[in-house]
Design a protein around this motif. Structure first.
Motif, mmCIF file in Angstrom:
data_model
loop_
_atom_site.group_PDB
_atom_site.id
_atom_site.type_symbol
_atom_site.label_atom_id
_atom_site.label_comp_id
_atom_site.label_asym_id
_atom_site.label_seq_id
_atom_site.Cartn_x
_atom_site.Cartn_y
_atom_site.Cartn_z
ATOM 1 N N VAL A 57 0.844 -1.195 0.000
ATOM 2 C CA VAL A 57 0.000 0.000 0.000
ATOM 3 C C VAL A 57 0.879 1.244 0.000
ATOM 4 N N ARG A 58 1.920 1.254 0.807
ATOM 5 C CA ARG A 58 2.800 2.417 0.896
ATOM 6 C C ARG A 58 3.511 2.654 -0.428
ATOM 7 N N LYS A 59 3.971 1.618 -1.060
ATOM 8 C CA LYS A 59 4.708 1.768 -2.312
ATOM 9 C C LYS A 59 3.836 2.356 -3.408
ATOM 10 N N GLN A 60 2.602 1.945 -3.497
ATOM 11 C CA GLN A 60 1.771 2.332 -4.628
ATOM 12 C C GLN A 60 1.288 3.766 -4.571
ATOM 13 N N SER A 61 0.779 4.196 -3.455
ATOM 14 C CA SER A 61 0.084 5.476 -3.464
ATOM 15 C C SER A 61 0.909 6.633 -2.918
ATOM 16 N N ILE A 62 1.580 6.451 -1.829
ATOM 17 C CA ILE A 62 2.170 7.572 -1.121
ATOM 18 C C ILE A 62 3.482 8.046 -1.753
ATOM 19 N N VAL A 63 4.270 7.153 -2.255
ATOM 20 C CA VAL A 63 5.602 7.505 -2.727
ATOM 21 C C VAL A 63 5.541 8.509 -3.883
ATOM 22 N N LEU A 64 4.715 8.276 -4.858
ATOM 23 C CA LEU A 64 4.641 9.197 -6.003
ATOM 24 C C LEU A 64 4.092 10.558 -5.583
ATOM 25 N N GLU A 65 3.107 10.558 -4.711
ATOM 26 C CA GLU A 65 2.542 11.831 -4.266
ATOM 27 C C GLU A 65 3.558 12.641 -3.471
ATOM 28 N N GLU A 66 4.324 11.957 -2.614
ATOM 29 C CA GLU A 66 5.345 12.655 -1.835
ATOM 30 C C GLU A 66 6.417 13.243 -2.737
ATOM 31 N N GLU A 67 6.844 12.498 -3.712
ATOM 32 C CA GLU A 67 7.869 12.989 -4.628
ATOM 33 C C GLU A 67 7.363 14.168 -5.447
ATOM 34 N N TYR A 68 6.110 14.108 -5.842
ATOM 35 C CA TYR A 68 5.539 15.232 -6.588
ATOM 36 C C TYR A 68 5.505 16.491 -5.728
ATOM 37 N N GLU A 69 5.121 16.352 -4.469
ATOM 38 C CA GLU A 69 5.073 17.504 -3.568
ATOM 39 C C GLU A 69 6.459 18.103 -3.356
ATOM 40 N N LYS A 70 7.469 17.272 -3.253
ATOM 41 C CA LYS A 70 8.845 17.769 -3.088
ATOM 42 C C LYS A 70 9.302 18.530 -4.323
ATOM 43 N N MET A 71 9.028 18.011 -5.484
ATOM 44 C CA MET A 71 9.491 18.621 -6.721
ATOM 45 C C MET A 71 8.693 19.879 -7.075
ATOM 46 N N LYS A 72 7.455 19.934 -6.690
ATOM 47 C CA LYS A 72 6.595 21.063 -7.033
ATOM 48 C C LYS A 72 7.116 22.368 -6.427
ATOM 49 N N ASP A 73 7.654 22.317 -5.222
ATOM 50 C CA ASP A 73 8.098 23.517 -4.525
ATOM 51 C C ASP A 73 9.499 23.974 -4.924
ATOM 52 N N GLN A 74 10.246 23.172 -5.653
ATOM 53 C CA GLN A 74 11.614 23.537 -6.000
ATOM 54 C C GLN A 74 11.651 24.446 -7.220
ATOM 55 N N SER A 75 12.592 25.370 -7.188
ATOM 56 C CA SER A 75 12.800 26.258 -8.315
ATOM 57 C C SER A 75 13.978 25.712 -9.128
ATOM 58 N N LEU A 76 13.734 25.397 -10.372
ATOM 59 C CA LEU A 76 14.777 24.814 -11.210
ATOM 60 C C LEU A 76 15.436 25.838 -12.128
ATOM 61 N N ASP A 77 15.058 27.103 -12.008
ATOM 62 C CA ASP A 77 15.632 28.128 -12.876
ATOM 63 C C ASP A 77 17.077 28.449 -12.513
ATOM 64 N N ASP A 78 17.414 28.430 -11.231
ATOM 65 C CA ASP A 78 18.776 28.766 -10.811
ATOM 66 C C ASP A 78 19.622 27.533 -10.516
ATOM 67 N N TRP A 79 19.313 26.452 -11.157
ATOM 68 C CA TRP A 79 20.008 25.193 -10.950
ATOM 69 C C TRP A 79 21.362 25.218 -11.646
ATOM 70 N N LYS A 80 22.395 24.691 -10.997
ATOM 71 C CA LYS A 80 23.751 24.678 -11.536
ATOM 72 C C LYS A 80 24.273 23.250 -11.528
ATOM 73 N N ASN A 81 24.820 22.817 -12.639
ATOM 74 C CA ASN A 81 25.386 21.479 -12.741
ATOM 75 C C ASN A 81 26.823 21.520 -12.243
ATOM 76 N N ILE A 82 27.150 20.741 -11.236
ATOM 77 C CA ILE A 82 28.493 20.699 -10.670
ATOM 78 C C ILE A 82 29.071 19.312 -10.907
ATOM 79 N N ARG A 83 30.240 19.295 -11.505
ATOM 80 C CA ARG A 83 30.898 18.025 -11.791
ATOM 81 C C ARG A 83 31.427 17.415 -10.498
ATOM 82 N N GLY A 84 31.216 16.123 -10.344
ATOM 83 C CA GLY A 84 31.727 15.410 -9.173
ATOM 84 C C GLY A 84 33.206 15.117 -9.333
ATOM 85 N N PRO A 85 33.870 14.747 -8.250
ATOM 86 C CA PRO A 85 35.307 14.475 -8.319
ATOM 87 C C PRO A 85 35.601 13.188 -9.073
ATOM 88 N N ARG A 86 36.728 13.170 -9.736
ATOM 89 C CA ARG A 86 37.193 11.965 -10.415
ATOM 90 C C ARG A 86 37.791 11.016 -9.382
#
Length: 106
Positions: A57-86
């Motif tokens: 039950v937890r896997k099917q319904s809640i996970v997608l809704e929670e992820e949508y709520e997290k992503m909805k509030d984020q601003s992606l306009d000032d996002w910067k791609n940072i290369r990780g260390p080699r």
């Protein structure tokens, strides 16, 4: 008596028959051992029915809704791609350098 001596000297009987027995017997032996392994895995995968129902039950319904709520509030306009260390770079040093560069730009 001649046949018995001839059979005893035969390389096929002396070397071939034991090799054939090892190959065929090993095949059957390996089948039994691998079957034990798969049976054990099947037993371990079984969950308590009440716990399994709660997990599904937890896997099917809640996970997608929670992820949508997290992503909805984020601003992606000032996002910067940072290369990780080699692998050959010191990760702590590299992270400090990247943070210093971002602080200078802001």
């Amino acid at each position: 008596m001649f046949n018995l001596k001839a059979l005893h000297r035969s390389k096929t009987l002396k070397y071939g028959l034991p090799m054939l027995i090892l190959i065929v017997g090993g095949s059957f032996g390996l089948r039994e051992f691998t079957q034990i392994r798969y049976d054990e895995q099947r037993i371990k995968k079984r969950l308590d029915p009440t716990l399994e129902a709660r997990v599904n039950v937890r896997k099917q319904s809640i996970v997608l809704e929670e992820e949508y709520e997290k992503m909805k509030d984020q601003s992606l306009d000032d996002w910067k791609n940072i290369r990780g260390p080699r692998p050959w770079e010191e990760s702590r040093e590299y992270q400090k350098q990247q943070r210093a560069r971002q602080d200078q730009k802001v």
